[in-house]
Each structure stands twice: as C-alpha cells, then as structure tokens.
Design a protein around this motif. Structure first.
Motif, mmCIF file in Angstrom:
data_model
loop_
_atom_site.group_PDB
_atom_site.id
_atom_site.type_symbol
_atom_site.label_atom_id
_atom_site.label_comp_id
_atom_site.label_asym_id
_atom_site.label_seq_id
_atom_site.Cartn_x
_atom_site.Cartn_y
_atom_site.Cartn_z
ATOM 1 N N ILE A 66 75.781 37.928 20.326
ATOM 2 C CA ILE A 66 76.242 37.211 21.520
ATOM 3 C C ILE A 66 76.471 38.189 22.669
ATOM 4 O O ILE A 66 76.126 37.909 23.828
ATOM 5 C CB ILE A 66 77.532 36.437 21.204
ATOM 6 C CG1 ILE A 66 77.258 35.347 20.156
ATOM 7 C CG2 ILE A 66 78.101 35.802 22.464
ATOM 8 C CD1 ILE A 66 76.297 34.282 20.594
ATOM 9 N N GLN A 67 77.038 39.342 22.363
ATOM 10 C CA GLN A 67 77.292 40.343 23.402
ATOM 11 C C GLN A 67 75.984 40.798 24.042
ATOM 12 O O GLN A 67 75.901 40.947 25.271
ATOM 13 C CB GLN A 67 78.026 41.533 22.797
ATOM 14 C CG GLN A 67 78.450 42.590 23.808
ATOM 15 C CD GLN A 67 79.100 43.776 23.150
ATOM 16 O OE1 GLN A 67 78.638 44.265 22.122
ATOM 17 N NE2 GLN A 67 80.194 44.238 23.713
ATOM 18 N N GLN A 68 74.951 41.026 23.234
ATOM 19 C CA GLN A 68 73.662 41.449 23.766
ATOM 20 C C GLN A 68 73.075 40.380 24.675
ATOM 21 O O GLN A 68 72.504 40.690 25.741
ATOM 22 C CB GLN A 68 72.700 41.757 22.606
ATOM 23 C CG GLN A 68 71.408 42.412 23.031
ATOM 24 C CD GLN A 68 71.619 43.767 23.672
ATOM 25 O OE1 GLN A 68 72.552 44.493 23.354
ATOM 26 N NE2 GLN A 68 70.741 44.113 24.608
ATOM 27 N N SER A 69 73.210 39.118 24.284
ATOM 28 C CA SER A 69 72.707 38.020 25.120
ATOM 29 C C SER A 69 73.442 37.971 26.457
ATOM 30 O O SER A 69 72.819 37.791 27.514
ATOM 31 C CB SER A 69 72.873 36.683 24.379
ATOM 32 O OG SER A 69 72.137 36.676 23.175
ATOM 33 N N TYR A 70 74.743 38.138 26.416
ATOM 34 C CA TYR A 70 75.516 38.117 27.666
ATOM 35 C C TYR A 70 75.186 39.325 28.541
ATOM 36 O O TYR A 70 75.189 39.225 29.778
ATOM 37 C CB TYR A 70 77.011 38.079 27.356
ATOM 38 C CG TYR A 70 77.553 36.682 27.185
ATOM 39 C CD1 TYR A 70 77.609 35.804 28.258
ATOM 40 C CD2 TYR A 70 78.021 36.226 25.951
ATOM 41 C CE1 TYR A 70 78.096 34.513 28.103
ATOM 42 C CE2 TYR A 70 78.504 34.947 25.791
ATOM 43 C CZ TYR A 70 78.549 34.087 26.873
ATOM 44 O OH TYR A 70 79.032 32.821 26.715
#
Length: 537
Positions: free
Chosen positions: A421-425
């Motif tokens: 999720i962090q990478q997507s954000y």
C-alpha cells in the motif's frame, strides 16, 4: 481601439473636384460663342442653355456620382465600425474563456492539493501503523521475555539451593513435600494470614528448642517427653482453633505416627522404652526443624526477589526435578541462552524513530525456533507435576512463545500488505506532484496572458483591462467590491464567522474592460452571513 470618424476633407475635396470639372466644361461650352452688341436674345438663349446644361450636368452626372461616392464611403465606415465591435466582442469572449479556464485550473489545482495532502496523510498513517507494529512486537517480546526470565529466575534459585547443604538434607527427607505444600497455601498479600504464619513460626521455634533441650539432657526422658507432649498438644490445639478459613497449617507429626489423638499420646509414651521415646523425640524435632527451616527460607526470599513464596517454590521444584532425574544444568543453559538472545534483541529496539521491522521480525522468529523446543521439552519432562511453580512458569513460557510465533506471522502479513500500500501511495504522490507542477505552469501561463501589460502590448489600438479579485476560503471578501454580492445575489450562509467571510469558492472574480464594454465573470462562492443573532438583527 480608436473611434471611427467621418473624414470631412474627403468630401470637401470630392466636391471641389466636381465643381472644377463642371467649371471647365462650362468654359468649354461658353468659350465657343462670340457675342455681338445688340443681340440680347441670343445671349439670353445662351444663358438658358448654359443654365440648362449646368442643371443637367449637376443633376444627371455630378450629383449622382458625388452621392454614390459618399454612400460608398459611409458604408465602408459603417462596415468598419461593425467589424470593430465584433472584434471587441470576440476579444471579450476570449478573455472570459481564458478566465474560466483559469478558474478551472485553480479548482483542479486545489483538488490536486487536497489529493496530495490526503496521500501524505495516508503515508503518515502507514508509517504510524508500522511504528505501532514495532511497539507491539517490542511488548510481545517483552512479555515472552518476562515469562522466560521467570523460568530462569526459578532455575537460578534451585541452583542456589543446591549449595545449601542444610536445606538439601531437609529436602531429601520424606516429609519435605508435605510441609512445602502447606507453606505454598499461604496468601502472602493477606496480613491476617501472614500474621498467623508468624505465630506458627514462633511456636515451632519454641517447640524445636524444647525438644533439643530434651535431647541434650535425657534424664527422666519419659516424664519430660510426656509433659512436653501435654503442653505441645494444648498449644497446638489453640493455634488450630485460631486458624483462618482460607488457611490451615499442616499436622505437626510424621505420617508413620499411628495415633490421631495427640492429647492421649503422653500415656502412650510412658509405655515405651527410652530408646523408642528417644527415636520419637528425634523424629519430631527433625520434623519441626525442617518445617522451621522451610518457613524461614520461604520468607527470606522477600527482600531479594520481592516474592515471599519464591524460596518455598524453589524447594518444591527441586524435589520434583530430583524425583524425575532431570538434567538441571542443561535446562538452565538452554533457558539462559534463550533469555539472553531475547533480551539482546529487545535492547536493539530504537527508543523512537524508524526501525527495520523486517529485521526484528526475522530475528524474533529465529529466537523462537531456537527456544521453543527446549522449553517445550522441559515442560513435557515434568509430566504430571502441573502444580509446581517451575511447571507453571514453563507452561506460561511455552504459551507465550507459541502466541508470539503466531503473532509474528500476522505482523509479517500486515507488514507485507502495508509495504505494498505504501508503494502505491508513493507512486500516486509522485503522479499528483507531477500533475500539480503542470497545473502550476498552466496557471502561470494564463496569468501572463491575462496580465494588463501583456494585453496592452498585444492590442495597442484597444483599451484593454482585466482586473482579478482573488477569492480565498477563510478570507474576507474585499470591501470595494461588496456591490457585486447584491448585483449577482451571491449565496450566503449563517455561520459563527464574521459577515462577508468567504466560506466556499470555485475560482476568482474577473472584471473585463474592452474600450466602452465592461463585463464580470462571477464564479460560484458562498459568504458568511454572520451568526444567527446578527442575521435576525
């Protein structure tokens, strides 16, 4: 743009040209005639023809031509005027189109700003969740470490006990387990029970000394033993009567005594030989001495370990370990190694800031893999001895490690999901930042396009002016433009804020002036009408 004017010189020059041409034609006509005196009729006829020619020429040729040229000139001027007005309207429309585009860009830029802030908040939330998982792992390790530390502490007390020869000798006697079980029943947080415990210690101490005196001076042993038993029976019965419902002390005689009526035991002693009485006194004194030793050691652990019952528990665990023939040294080494590894990992945790969560999860799993088999094997080796402190501590340590193992698997899944999720954000944040930069450049281009100086430079013959009124949420609407609120019936809302404060806006106000034309572009916005009281007034 300059106003169109009628060129009077043009019409005057045309008129003079026509008159000059007419004059030349009249001279041509009149110059061919020779006048003689006495011919008035011919002169009159000639004047008539000349006037007729002049009239016909002016009416049929010169005036229609002059009127035609005048009409063409006026038509041309009117056409230019219409073209000029159309250009003004087109310029006004284009300026409004650019202003609307500017407001759309401003709204889009605001939306991108909000999305960027939300994205940053989401990234901060992910970071906080990771820190929470780190703290959660820390206290899970701390909890498991406390459980292993307690096992390590119990084993250390047992090891220390092995160096106490007097205690070991007492523990090797058959009555030791019975005495210790009763001692462990004591509720050490209950002051009444603790006071009752000390009364027993005082009485046992006195009885033990009395028996030692009998053993030192064996003269008239049957009589002295009978008198002691009578007094002992009376004092014992009085202590039993004071017993609290939650705690009753052990029976003060070994299991091989055949009588249950202690008050008649003095009569039984008189019938015995001195050697039998001496054996009985020694057995009772040894029993009381062991009891006093165990009770004293149970209390002696209070100052060091803050646990009054630690000494008694260690003695009971020693009895069970000896009975099961367990390798205490190997068990202690395994538990100590597990505790040191876990304690070292706990100390590596940063007090604050970022931490390598993957590293701590991996190391925790390695420690569990090394520690769990030894603790589980030690717990299984104790067999049915589930009521001892060591067995309970090992059971708790095994449960904590098992729970920690499952929890680490859960944390690893959360960590993996959180990183994805962090990478997507992060990708979204980069995309929003790029689009925001584009919008900022586009907005700057539009601002330069609508700047009065640039407009004047592009349209030198026109009087162009664009006035932009910045609208910003949370700021007061400009005083000099308050008339626009009534003119366009701008929406207002009851609010605790002061009147005319901008509550919502979707762009800026633009005022356009193109020569004598003036128009306003009013976006949607809402102003505060003030509190309810001010509105009602």
């Amino acid at each position: 743009m300059k106003e169109l004017e009628i060129n009077l010189d043009f019409f005057q020059d045309k008129l003079e040209s026509f008159l000059q041409q007419l004059f030349q034609e009249i001279n041509t006509v009149s110059g061919a005639q020779a006048w003689k005196e006495g011919e008035p009729e011919k002169m009159e006829n000639h004047l008539y023809e000349l006037n007729s020619f002049y009239y016909r020429s002016f009416n049929e040729h010169f005036f229609p031509a002059y009127r035609s040229e005048l009409k063409e000139e006026l038509a041309s001027l009117l056409k230019l005027k219409r073209q000029q007005d159309a250009i003004k309207r087109d310029i006004m429309a284009n300026l409004q189109r650019y202003a609307r585009l500017y407001n759309q860009v401003k709204s889009l830029d605001f939306s991108l700003q909000q999305a960027q802030e939300n994205c940053l908040l989401a990234l901060e939330s992910i970071d906080e969740k990771e820190k929470e998982r780190g703290i959660e792992l820390y206290y899970r390790l701390q909890k498991a470490g406390d459980a292993i530390s307690y096992v390590n502490e119990l084993l250390y007390q047992i090891k220390q006990l092995e160096q106490d020869k007097e205690a070991l000798a007492a523990l090797n006697r058959e009555s030791s387990s019975i005495i210790l079980i009763y001692i462990l029943k004591l509720d050490r947080d209950n002051p009444e029970e603790l006071d009752y415990y000390y009364q027993w210690m005082k009485s046992i101490h006195y009885w033990n000394n009395a028996l030692l005196d009998l053993l030192e001076n064996q003269e008239s042993l049957p009589r002295k033993a009978a008198r002691f038993i009578t007094k002992f029976s009376k004092e014992y019965r009085e202590l039993k009567e004071q017993a609290l419902p939650s705690f009753s002390f052990m029976e003060p005689y070994p299991a091989y005594w055949h009588t249950q009526q202690l008050e008649f035991f003095d009569l039984y002693l008189i019938s015995l030989k001195n050697s039998e009485i001496l054996r009985f006194v020694k057995a009772l004194q040894l029993f009381l001495s062991d009891t006093l030793l165990f009770m004293t050691k149970a209390l002696a652990s209070e100052g060091e370990n803050k646990n009054i019952g630690a000494g008694a528990s260690a003695m009971m665990d020693y009895c069970h370990i000896k009975a099961l023939n367990l390798n205490l040294k190997e068990l202690e080494e395994n538990i100590s190694k597990s505790w040191q590894s876990l304690n070292h990992l706990i100390k590596e945790f940063p007090a604050r800031g970022e931490m390598d969560m993957a590293y701590f999860l991996e190391r925790s799993q390695e420690i569990i893999s090394d520690s769990y088999p030894a603790i589980s094997t030690a717990k299984s080796s104790l067999g049915s001895h589930q009521n001892t402190a060591l067995a309970s501590a090992l059971y708790r340590a095994r449960l904590e490690l098992s729970s920690l193992k499952d929890h680490i698997e859960l944390l690893k899944e959360k960590q993996h999901y959180g990183k994805a999720i962090q990478q997507s954000y992060l990708q979204l944040a980069a995309l929003l930042s790029q689009h925001k930069e584009w919008m900022a450049n586009f907005r700057s281009d539009l601002e330069r396009l609508l700047a009065p100086r640039n407009l004047s430079r592009s349209w030198k013959d026109l009087s162009l002016r664009v006035e932009k009124i910045n609208l910003q949420k949370g700021q007061e609407f400009p005083q000099e433009f308050l008339y626009l609120l009534d003119k366009y019936q701008i929406a207002s809302r009851v609010s605790p804020e002061r009147p005319n404060l901008i509550l919502e806006e979707e762009g800026d106000i633009f005022i356009f002036k193109v020569d004598d034309l003036q128009e306003e572009l009013i976006p949607f916005f809402v102003v505060s009408a003030g509190p309810v009281d001010s509105v009602s007034e």
